[in-house]
Design a protein around this motif. Structure first.
Motif, PDB file in Angstrom:
ATOM      1  N   SER A 137       0.887  -1.192  -0.020  1.00 53.32           N
ATOM      2  CA  SER A 137       0.053  -0.005  -0.067  1.00 53.32           C
ATOM      3  C   SER A 137       0.859   1.212   0.121  1.00 53.32           C
ATOM      4  O   SER A 137       0.500   2.225  -0.767  1.00 53.32           O
ATOM      5  CB  SER A 137      -0.909   0.115   1.112  1.00 53.32           C
ATOM      6  OG  SER A 137      -1.751   1.045   1.410  1.00 53.32           O
ATOM      7  N   LEU A 138       1.939   1.373   0.631  1.00 55.69           N
ATOM      8  CA  LEU A 138       2.720   2.382   0.747  1.00 55.69           C
ATOM      9  C   LEU A 138       3.308   2.876  -0.472  1.00 55.69           C
ATOM     10  O   LEU A 138       3.386   3.925  -0.735  1.00 55.69           O
ATOM     11  CB  LEU A 138       3.714   2.270   2.141  1.00 55.69           C
ATOM     12  CG  LEU A 138       4.728   3.426   2.177  1.00 55.69           C
ATOM     13  CD1 LEU A 138       4.062   4.593   2.733  1.00 55.69           C
ATOM     14  CD2 LEU A 138       5.841   3.089   3.133  1.00 55.69           C
TER      15      LEU A 138
ATOM     16  N   ASP B 141       3.814   6.213  -8.824  1.00 52.06           N
ATOM     17  CA  ASP B 141       3.613   5.818  -7.504  1.00 52.06           C
ATOM     18  C   ASP B 141       4.938   5.987  -6.751  1.00 52.06           C
ATOM     19  O   ASP B 141       5.820   6.483  -7.429  1.00 52.06           O
ATOM     20  CB  ASP B 141       3.345   4.351  -7.697  1.00 52.06           C
ATOM     21  CG  ASP B 141       4.061   3.518  -8.325  1.00 52.06           C
ATOM     22  OD1 ASP B 141       5.153   3.850  -8.645  1.00 52.06           O
ATOM     23  OD2 ASP B 141       3.677   2.298  -8.592  1.00 52.06           O
TER      24      ASP B 141
ATOM     25  N   THR C 136       1.506   4.174  -3.320  1.00 50.91           N
ATOM     26  CA  THR C 136       0.697   5.199  -3.231  1.00 50.91           C
ATOM     27  C   THR C 136       1.240   6.297  -4.375  1.00 50.91           C
ATOM     28  O   THR C 136       2.231   6.564  -4.692  1.00 50.91           O
ATOM     29  CB  THR C 136       1.090   5.760  -1.862  1.00 50.91           C
ATOM     30  OG1 THR C 136       0.601   5.217  -0.795  1.00 50.91           O
ATOM     31  CG2 THR C 136       0.541   7.233  -1.734  1.00 50.91           C
ATOM     32  N   GLU C 137       0.294   6.712  -5.068  1.00 51.37           N
ATOM     33  CA  GLU C 137       0.647   7.772  -6.208  1.00 51.37           C
ATOM     34  C   GLU C 137       0.795   9.189  -5.691  1.00 51.37           C
ATOM     35  O   GLU C 137       0.315   9.546  -4.584  1.00 51.37           O
ATOM     36  CB  GLU C 137      -0.651   7.779  -7.207  1.00 51.37           C
ATOM     37  CG  GLU C 137      -0.961   6.726  -7.866  1.00 51.37           C
ATOM     38  CD  GLU C 137      -1.641   6.926  -9.181  1.00 51.37           C
ATOM     39  OE1 GLU C 137      -2.356   7.830  -9.205  1.00 51.37           O
ATOM     40  OE2 GLU C 137      -1.527   5.949 -10.161  1.00 51.37           O
TER      41      GLU C 137
END
Length: 627
Positions: free
Chosen positions: A57-58, A75, A61-62
């Protein structure tokens, strides 16, 4: 310029760091950063297996950077791989240029061997990967198997390799820089999925602007930063991986030793500030100090700690996380991707580097040979099997999903095996008898001679046996406090080793030491009566008392004809002889004191008794094995 600092500063003090070469600081930083990089890799593996969702998830991240209606969106892992790694390759380019300008490759014929070794090493590695992946779609990932990680390989070599020779690190550095250059060309051509020709032309135009700025000697770093960022954006839009901008700009940044005229100019500006401490003169003095150091060295000093301790570890944290589970491992270690990468790095790299070095040595009938012994070349080949940073970067471009995870596992496994093989090889080498060990590590290649004016026994001031195998030349200044500190170290060195010929050469730094020139002429006046060394010892023992009355007193103390001495002193009879030494210092690129040369090779680093003794032992071993 003689540095200013506390007396007897022979540890890791400021002046010690300043006396080291850029290469020495580079290697010191790499050895320290290897542990940080390893810790980041382990952290990525733990994070990806303990909290896989948060890891994905980290880094997924865009993040967008926009100016007006346009911008760049990637990202987080993309920003690390494309934006931050540009600075890493910038530092790689800086170091490559330094080697070409003032390092081991300043003799252009010496470029042939490491270039050949690097290209053959890559070629054999890629060939093995393609053999293992023959007929598979995974063959498209051959670029993963070609590049050595500069930071990791040099760091691990510093930790597990022999204490000497440092030339192995210089040789390996050149080989892996060739790897990086070719790998970036492969990224820009083979792994570019789409190409925007208009944006590419804009990027070329902007880079041409950088070349023009360089030719015009524009020094404002912010100008290059702005144009460099614009070039990076244009390449990103074009579809070409923009990290190539960093390497190209690093290669454009020249390196040179500090010149005596630049140092004198800096001294004059500081003297103006000392007399009238205004903000304007402070800026002038600061600019003078900066201009005395080449842009290459200044930028390495600024960026290398960031790339070593922040950017590359962050890259590892973002890319090295793979699931370490039984079913995945059992499947991956049967995968041609994983096996091909392991074979390429563990076998292909050392075989290729050894073969390339041997081919050049054989083709030139030994005129070009590795700067180290063949055991050291083999150790450089095995440690070159650590293909971490650029390999992971190419893997993210060539693969996705489970194939990408298998490629990452192959890269990590190969790095572990390569480090283990290197450790074993050097432990075996260390068990050899001393003469064979020295030959295996040092080799018989001729070193670059840095001393432009060879020693003349009938002209130079010499202590020690005339036919000694080791010659230590010192350029020094009788008023320089660090020359005074070095003097007892030199005496101890001569007492410990009976086979050293010591030569003193004058380099009075008149811009900072007002009495140095007159003291040097006093020593020459004493030499006319056969008492140079007696006067030499007194001058260094009384560096704070170099007025005419003091010099005459020393002449009386050592039994000189005082009238003759005074006459020679007043008519500057020794000035021409001092000027000869100063001219020879200029030819050898010497601008500060004390500067030492061992058998014609400049000694870089500290001049405490341990460091100089090790340098003498190394020179002695080199003489012993040279035919």
């Amino acid at each position: 310029m003689a540095p200013v600092g506390p007396p007897h500063s022979f540890g890791n003090t400021d002046w010690t760091w300043r006396r080291e070469t850029p290469l020495s600081r580079f290697l010191r930083t790499e050895s320290g950063s290897a542990a940080v990089l390893l810790a980041a890799t382990v952290a990525a593996l733990v994070w990806a297996n303990v909290a896989s969702a948060s890891y994905q998830s980290l880094w997924g991240t865009e993040l967008s950077v926009r100016v007006g209606g346009s911008g760049v969106t990637m990202d987080l892992v993309g920003w690390v791989n494309s934006a931050l790694m540009t600075f890493f390759f910038f530092v790689v380019g800086l170091e490559a240029r330094r080697e070409l300008d003032v390092g081991e490759l300043r003799e252009r014929r010496r470029v042939v061997l490491p270039v050949t070794a690097g290209i053959v090493g890559m070629s054999v590695a890629v060939l093995l990967y393609l053999v293992v992946n023959a007929g598979e779609s995974s063959a498209r990932g051959w670029g993963v198997a070609m590049s050595t990680d500069t930071a990791f390989a040099l760091g691990m070599l510093a930790l597990i390799g022999p204490r000497f020779p440092e030339r192995l690190r210089a040789f390996l550095l050149t080989v892996v820089v060739i790897d990086d250059v070719v790998a970036l060309l492969v990224i820009a051509t083979v792994y570019t999925s789409r190409l925007n020709l208009a944006a590419l032309l804009v990027a070329f135009a902007l880079f041409a602007g950088i070349l023009v700025l360089s030719r015009l000697h524009v020094r404002q770093g912010v100008v290059y930063l702005v144009v460099g960022i614009a070039t990076w954006v244009a390449l990103h839009v074009s579809g070409v991986d923009p990290v190539v901008v960093g390497l190209a700009m690093g290669l454009l940044t020249y390196a040179s030793p500090a010149g005596r005229e630049d140092l004198e100019r800096a001294t004059n500006r500081f003297r103006d500030f000392r007399e009238q401490p205004t903000p304007e003169l402070a800026r002038s003095a600061r600019a003078g100090l900066q201009q005395a150091i080449s842009p290459n060295e200044r930028l390495q000093e600024a960026f290398h700690p960031w790339t070593s301790y922040v950017i590359v570890p962050m890259f590892a944290l973002a890319n090295a996380g793979i699931p370490v589970q039984g079913d995945f491992l059992s499947q991956a270690y049967r995968s041609p991707i994983t096996l091909g990468i392991i074979a390429a790095y563990v076998l292909g790299k050392p075989v290729g580097i050894l073969a390339g070095s041997w081919l050049v040595t054989r083709a030139t009938a030994g005129r070009l040979r590795p700067p180290v012994g063949w055991a050291a070349v083999a150790g450089g080949g095995t440690i070159a099997g650590i293909g971490f940073t650029v390999s992971l970067l190419i893997a993210t471009l060539a693969f996705s999903g489970r194939d990408l995870q298998q490629a990452k596992l192959g890269i990590l496994t190969a790095a572990l095996i390569a480090a283990g093989l290197t450790w074993v090889l050097f432990r075996i080498t260390s068990a050899l008898p001393p003469p064979r060990r020295a030959r295996a590590l040092l080799g018989t290649a001729e070193s670059i001679v840095d001393l432009a004016d060879e020693v003349h026994p009938d002209r130079d001031h010499v202590r020690g046996p005339s036919e000694a195998p080791i010659t230590l030349v010192e350029y020094a200044d009788f008023e320089c406090p660090y020359c005074g500190q070095a003097e007892p170290i030199v005496r101890e060195l001569l007492a410990d080793f009976g086979d050293i010929r010591y030569v003193w050469r004058h380099l009075p730094l008149r811009d900072v030491h007002p009495h140095a020139q007159f003291a040097a002429e006093a020593a020459e006046a004493a030499a006319r009566q056969g008492q140079f060394w007696a006067m030499h010892d007194l001058l260094l023992d009384h560096q704070g008392a170099l007025l005419t009355t003091d010099l005459v007193g020393y002449a009386e103390q050592i039994g000189l004809d005082v009238a003759r001495f005074t006459h020679d002193l007043h008519r500057h009879a020794g000035a021409a002889r001092v000027a000869q030494d100063v001219d020879s210092a200029d030819l050898s690129g010497v601008s500060g004191t004390p500067t030492f040369f061992l058998n014609g090779r400049r000694h870089h680093g500290a001049y405490d008794i341990e460091t100089l003794s090790n340098a003498v032992r190394l020179a002695r071993a080199k003489v012993a094995i040279t035919p």
